[in-house]
Design a protein around this motif. Structure first.
Motif, short mmCIF file in Angstrom:
data_model
loop_
_atom_site.label_atom_id
_atom_site.label_comp_id
_atom_site.label_asym_id
_atom_site.label_seq_id
_atom_site.Cartn_x
_atom_site.Cartn_y
_atom_site.Cartn_z
N GLY A 7 11.25 19.15 -4.74
CA GLY A 7 10.22 19.72 -3.60
C GLY A 7 9.20 18.52 -3.06
O GLY A 7 9.21 18.49 -1.80
N TYR A 8 8.98 17.66 -3.69
CA TYR A 8 8.13 16.57 -3.14
C TYR A 8 8.17 15.39 -4.00
O TYR A 8 8.02 15.60 -5.39
CB TYR A 8 6.42 16.98 -2.71
CG TYR A 8 5.63 17.54 -3.75
CD1 TYR A 8 4.97 17.07 -4.59
CD2 TYR A 8 5.98 19.23 -3.80
CE1 TYR A 8 4.33 17.82 -5.43
CE2 TYR A 8 5.04 19.83 -4.70
CZ TYR A 8 4.29 19.02 -5.68
OH TYR A 8 3.44 19.60 -6.35
N PHE A 9 7.62 14.16 -3.73
CA PHE A 9 7.50 13.10 -4.42
C PHE A 9 6.07 12.61 -4.62
O PHE A 9 5.28 13.09 -3.71
CB PHE A 9 8.19 11.84 -3.71
CG PHE A 9 9.63 11.96 -3.91
CD1 PHE A 9 10.18 11.24 -5.04
CD2 PHE A 9 10.59 12.40 -2.94
CE1 PHE A 9 11.73 11.24 -5.04
CE2 PHE A 9 11.97 12.40 -2.99
CZ PHE A 9 12.46 11.82 -4.13
N VAL A 10 5.57 12.19 -5.80
CA VAL A 10 4.33 11.47 -5.74
C VAL A 10 4.49 9.98 -6.20
O VAL A 10 5.34 9.62 -7.04
CB VAL A 10 3.65 12.26 -7.08
CG1 VAL A 10 2.19 11.72 -7.42
CG2 VAL A 10 3.76 13.68 -6.72
N PHE A 11 3.81 9.14 -5.66
CA PHE A 11 3.60 7.87 -6.06
C PHE A 11 2.32 7.64 -6.71
O PHE A 11 1.03 7.66 -6.12
CB PHE A 11 3.53 6.74 -4.77
CG PHE A 11 5.00 6.39 -4.58
CD1 PHE A 11 5.61 5.13 -5.02
CD2 PHE A 11 6.09 7.22 -3.75
CE1 PHE A 11 6.89 4.79 -4.65
CE2 PHE A 11 7.23 6.84 -3.68
CZ PHE A 11 7.63 5.64 -3.99
N ASP A 12 2.40 7.35 -8.14
CA ASP A 12 1.01 7.21 -8.77
C ASP A 12 0.58 5.77 -8.73
O ASP A 12 1.62 5.02 -8.87
CB ASP A 12 1.15 7.72 -10.31
CG ASP A 12 0.13 8.22 -11.05
OD1 ASP A 12 -0.97 8.07 -10.22
OD2 ASP A 12 -0.08 8.32 -12.03
N GLU A 13 -0.59 5.60 -8.96
CA GLU A 13 -1.00 4.07 -9.05
C GLU A 13 -0.69 3.30 -7.78
O GLU A 13 0.07 2.32 -8.06
CB GLU A 13 -0.61 3.49 -10.14
CG GLU A 13 -1.21 4.21 -11.48
CD GLU A 13 -2.82 4.19 -11.83
OE1 GLU A 13 -3.40 3.59 -10.96
OE2 GLU A 13 -3.23 4.93 -12.47
N ALA A 14 -0.69 4.15 -6.77
CA ALA A 14 -0.04 3.36 -5.48
C ALA A 14 -0.45 2.00 -4.89
O ALA A 14 0.17 1.28 -4.16
CB ALA A 14 -0.11 4.43 -4.21
N HIS A 15 -1.61 1.80 -5.53
CA HIS A 15 -2.04 0.26 -5.19
C HIS A 15 -1.05 -0.78 -5.81
O HIS A 15 -1.07 -1.86 -5.14
CB HIS A 15 -3.51 0.19 -5.75
CG HIS A 15 -3.48 0.17 -7.21
ND1 HIS A 15 -3.64 1.42 -8.00
CD2 HIS A 15 -3.47 -1.02 -8.00
CE1 HIS A 15 -3.63 0.88 -9.31
NE2 HIS A 15 -3.47 -0.29 -9.38
N CYS A 16 -0.15 -0.33 -6.81
CA CYS A 16 0.75 -1.38 -7.11
C CYS A 16 1.65 -1.83 -6.23
O CYS A 16 2.31 -2.90 -6.44
CB CYS A 16 1.46 -0.62 -8.37
SG CYS A 16 0.54 -0.66 -9.97
N LEU A 17 1.77 -1.04 -5.11
CA LEU A 17 2.89 -1.43 -4.10
C LEU A 17 2.42 -2.64 -3.31
O LEU A 17 3.18 -3.39 -2.92
CB LEU A 17 2.83 -0.09 -3.00
CG LEU A 17 3.77 0.98 -3.48
CD1 LEU A 17 3.32 2.09 -2.59
CD2 LEU A 17 5.20 0.73 -3.42
N THR A 18 0.95 -3.03 -3.53
CA THR A 18 0.41 -3.96 -2.77
C THR A 18 0.23 -5.08 -3.32
O THR A 18 -0.41 -6.20 -2.98
CB THR A 18 -0.64 -3.73 -2.05
OG1 THR A 18 -1.65 -3.38 -2.78
CG2 THR A 18 -0.61 -2.37 -1.17
N GLN A 19 0.55 -5.04 -4.83
CA GLN A 19 0.10 -6.09 -6.03
C GLN A 19 1.19 -7.45 -5.76
O GLN A 19 2.18 -7.09 -5.63
CB GLN A 19 -0.04 -5.57 -7.21
CG GLN A 19 -1.00 -4.58 -7.48
CD GLN A 19 -2.42 -4.99 -7.31
OE1 GLN A 19 -2.80 -5.75 -7.92
NE2 GLN A 19 -3.22 -4.68 -6.29
N TRP A 20 0.19 -8.53 -5.84
CA TRP A 20 1.10 -9.81 -5.94
C TRP A 20 0.79 -10.52 -7.47
O TRP A 20 -0.43 -10.63 -7.59
CB TRP A 20 0.97 -10.46 -4.80
CG TRP A 20 2.08 -10.29 -3.60
CD1 TRP A 20 1.52 -9.11 -2.75
CD2 TRP A 20 2.98 -10.45 -3.29
NE1 TRP A 20 2.68 -8.89 -1.79
CE2 TRP A 20 3.61 -9.74 -2.32
CE3 TRP A 20 4.22 -11.61 -3.89
CZ2 TRP A 20 4.84 -10.12 -1.63
CZ3 TRP A 20 5.28 -11.73 -3.39
CH2 TRP A 20 5.77 -10.99 -2.32
#
Length: 467
Positions: free
Chosen positions: A131-144
């Motif tokens: 049905g749909y996707f959820v990205f939890d703790e989405a700030h992790c996409l930008t972490q380095w």
């Protein structure tokens, strides 16, 4: 009462939405992808559960931590949601095959970015009606740096390539630039942003300078043994986490260390013990916190300068989910900032690492980073990318250091870093505001007869005030 509020009461038993929830749900039900930046404790599970009847198919939640997934699965099951499963690295080969074979029977499927990269899981998800996707703790996409998760980026890329499904991204803290980065990385530039203030009025913010490492350790142990918990003590090294936990246990405090060098099962056990009240304090590196479903954390202490304002707010935001008065205390020495810069940037590859990739041992973290980025850019552009990241890391740390050590209201500076302005200061605000000293009037002294305020400095007085 609106139709959505009636559904909230009938389906979930809540009389009203929490801050931001209705805006997120309404936009998502109207067919828009949504990036929700809502304070910790807002009730994010409602955000991905509420739309379920409106969409045919399973809800797939991409989540960065096994402990976080397991906690959310448990919470859903306790609320009567039985058709929920987590695809994790903990599963045996047989368990994984059985889950994938029956994946179509589940309404909610949690999956880590790493597990999503396996061909078996990809095949099962492509065969699943989603049905749909959820990205939890989405700030992790930008972490380095230490927490770089290349598979989180790979998951975002794969979902964009293989599916044309609605997408909901959730996080507690993201600056305007981070929000733009998240939307770009998810390939959803037109996502609606629902953003609420990062300010947490019930968390008093303290910044206390120390003159030596030994005095810092002494003050931290004194504060923890003087004030009520539960609490989290954040430190930069595994060795320090173990040291603090040992010192606290000697004082009769139920404490444990938590760091990335521990086995996953051991880390998960500590999180469960803390959540269940079997531990009062966890002494941890930055790896701890996202899997914590605990309402009554009264203190968050740092013995260092975190790597950014966003990370700092993420960590202190784990306190006071129940809305009761709590403290976030940071003990610092002027030398801390250079140490934080070194730790934050030491795992970012340099030009030599790029040239010697595959030819020499460069460290596990640098290996992971280059495994991902070598497929995206040539060496020249990689050098430019990593230099930019290194500069950004350094700038972020110095910005936080200057914010925490200035004479301005710390709370005002924190919200201004996110493009906000503070409309009203709470009575117990920060260590730079005179009204912080009014804490005595609203917080109960442990033993008022033993405290002579005329002989105590500010930090000692405040360390003996707590509900």
């Amino acid at each position: 009462m609106s139709n959505l509020e009636r559904q909230l009461a009938e389906r979930f038993g809540f009389p009203a939405f929490r801050i931001g929830q209705e805006d997120v749900i309404r936009n998502f039900l109207e067919g828009r992808d949504v990036l929700a930046v809502l304070p910790t404790g807002t009730g994010k599970s409602i955000l991905y559960q509420f739309p379920k009847p409106y969409y045919s198919g399973a809800v797939v939640i991409v989540s960065p931590l096994v402990s976080l997934m397991m906690d959310q699965v448990e919470q859903l099951r306790l609320k009567g949601v039985k058709r929920v499963v987590a695809l994790t690295s903990f599963q045996s080969v047989g368990e994984r095959k059985n889950t994938l074979r029956n994946l179509h029977t589940f309404d909610y499927v949690f999956v880590s970015p790493e597990v999503m990269q396996t061909e078996q899981v990809k095949h099962a998800l492509k065969s699943l009606h989603i049905g749909y996707f959820v990205f939890d703790e989405a700030h992790c996409l930008t972490q380095w740096g230490y927490d770089f998760r290349p598979d989180y980026l790979r998951a975002a890329e794969w979902i964009h390539k293989e599916f044309n499904k609605p997408l909901l991204a959730l996080t507690a803290t993201a600056s305007p630039q981070a929000r733009q980065d998240i939307k770009n990385l998810l390939k959803r530039p037109d996502m609606v942003e629902v953003v609420r203030s990062v300010d947490r009025p019930t968390i008093a913010v303290e910044s206390i300078v120390v003159d030596s490492e030994s005095s810092r350790e002494k003050e931290i142990v004194q504060q923890i043994t003087t004030l009520s918990g539960p609490g989290i003590l954040y430190t930069q090294s595994r060795k320090k986490a173990v040291y603090y936990a040992a010192q606290l246990r000697k004082k009769g405090i139920r404490a444990a260390a938590y760091h990335g060098g521990m086995e996953t099962m051991d880390r998960t056990l500590i999180q469960q013990q803390f959540s269940l009240g079997q531990l009062d304090w966890v002494c941890a590196t930055n790896a701890f916190g996202m899997g914590i479903h605990k309402e009554d954390i009264r203190q968050v202490i740092h013995d260092h300068i975190p790597t950014s304002v966003s990370n700092y707010l993420q960590e202190i935001g784990r306190a006071s989910r129940d809305g009761k008065q709590s403290f976030a205390t940071l003990y610092y020495h002027p030398d801390d900032v250079s140490k934080s810069v070194y730790i934050a940037t030491s795992d970012i590859p340099d030009e030599q690492d790029i040239q010697m990739f595959r030819e020499m041992e460069i460290g596990e973290q640098k290996q992971r980073i280059l495994d991902y980025w070598k497929t995206k850019l040539d060496d020249k552009h990689l050098v430019e990318l990593f230099e930019g990241i290194r500069s950004t890391k350094q700038r972020d740390i110095y910005s936080l250091y200057n914010l925490l050590t200035s004479s301005r209201c710390i709370r005002s500076s924190l919200v201004e870093a996110f493009g906000e302005s503070l409309s009203e200061r709470p009575e117990i605000c920060c260590s730079n505001c005179t009204n912080t000293l009014l804490a005595k009037q609203s917080l109960k002294l442990k033993d008022q007869s033993q405290i002579d305020n005329s002989k105590l400095d500010y930090s000692t007085r405040l360390a003996q005030l707590f509900p």
